[in-house]
Design a protein around this motif. Structure first.
Motif, PDB file in Angstrom:
ATOM      1  N   TYR A 166       0.823  -1.205   0.000  1.00 24.72           N
ATOM      2  CA  TYR A 166       0.000   0.000   0.000  1.00 24.72           C
ATOM      3  C   TYR A 166       0.858   1.258   0.000  1.00 24.72           C
ATOM      4  O   TYR A 166       2.010   1.247   0.410  1.00 24.72           O
ATOM      5  CB  TYR A 166      -0.963   0.015   1.186  1.00 24.72           C
ATOM      6  N   ILE A 167       0.242   2.322  -0.487  1.00 20.40           N
ATOM      7  CA  ILE A 167       0.796   3.667  -0.380  1.00 20.40           C
ATOM      8  C   ILE A 167      -0.244   4.473   0.388  1.00 20.40           C
ATOM      9  O   ILE A 167      -1.425   4.434   0.064  1.00 20.40           O
ATOM     10  CB  ILE A 167       1.022   4.316  -1.766  1.00 20.40           C
ATOM     11  N   MET A 168       0.213   5.196   1.393  1.00 18.61           N
ATOM     12  CA  MET A 168      -0.691   6.016   2.181  1.00 18.61           C
ATOM     13  C   MET A 168      -0.257   7.474   2.039  1.00 18.61           C
ATOM     14  O   MET A 168       0.934   7.769   2.044  1.00 18.61           O
ATOM     15  CB  MET A 168      -0.636   5.590   3.649  1.00 18.61           C
ATOM     16  N   ASP A 169      -1.254   8.365   1.901  1.00 17.81           N
ATOM     17  CA  ASP A 169      -0.944   9.784   1.737  1.00 17.81           C
ATOM     18  C   ASP A 169      -2.095  10.629   2.247  1.00 17.81           C
ATOM     19  O   ASP A 169      -3.250  10.220   2.175  1.00 17.81           O
ATOM     20  CB  ASP A 169      -0.719  10.083   0.244  1.00 17.81           C
ATOM     21  N   ALA A 170      -1.746  11.774   2.764  1.00 15.14           N
ATOM     22  CA  ALA A 170      -2.762  12.807   2.991  1.00 15.14           C
ATOM     23  C   ALA A 170      -2.959  13.444   1.625  1.00 15.14           C
ATOM     24  O   ALA A 170      -2.053  13.429   0.795  1.00 15.14           O
ATOM     25  CB  ALA A 170      -2.254  13.830   3.997  1.00 15.14           C
ATOM     26  N   TYR A 171      -4.127  13.964   1.333  1.00 15.86           N
ATOM     27  CA  TYR A 171      -4.292  14.597   0.030  1.00 15.86           C
ATOM     28  C   TYR A 171      -4.865  15.983   0.182  1.00 15.86           C
ATOM     29  O   TYR A 171      -5.278  16.383   1.267  1.00 15.86           O
ATOM     30  CB  TYR A 171      -5.100  13.734  -0.936  1.00 15.86           C
TER      31      TYR A 171
END
Length: 113
Positions: free
Chosen positions: A78-83
């Motif tokens: 997975y890749i996790m990010d705030a957007y």
């Protein structure tokens, strides 16, 4: 009567991934590639298989996104990010890299059952 699908929190989904042994985080390197453990990926090495978006309960600006990816070897990570304006990705190539990854929105019910 059809019941709406129960919404999960980011932490619930991450825990489900961990319990299934699918908690491999993929991060952007300083060299413009994605990396997990010892593997380095180009966009064509990955496929986005599911995207989850979350909004904070108390602050609508508290947004995050979780991308589930499968690599060419069938490994899921997975890749996790705030957007939005609070994106946690400092590397300017992150968005361009992400846009180049093919998408195959799959039903992942078997992963979480």
């Amino acid at each position: 009567m059809e019941h709406p699908m129960e919404m999960n929190t980011l932490s619930e989904i991450l825990e489900k991934l961990r319990l299934k042994g699918l908690d491999k985080e993929i991060k952007m390197t300083d060299h413009g590639k994605m990396q997990s453990d010892l593997k380095i990926y180009s966009p064509e090495d990955l496929t986005i298989i599911k995207t989850y978006r979350f909004e904070g309960d108390s602050d609508p600006a508290d947004n995050s996104v979780l991308y589930l990816l499968e690599d060419k070897d069938g490994q899921i990570g997975y890749i996790m990010d705030a957007y939005g304006m609070y994106s946690s990705q400092e590397n300017t190539g992150f968005d361009d890299f992400l846009k180049k990854i093919p998408t195959a929105d799959r039903d992942l019910q078997e992963l979480f059952s």
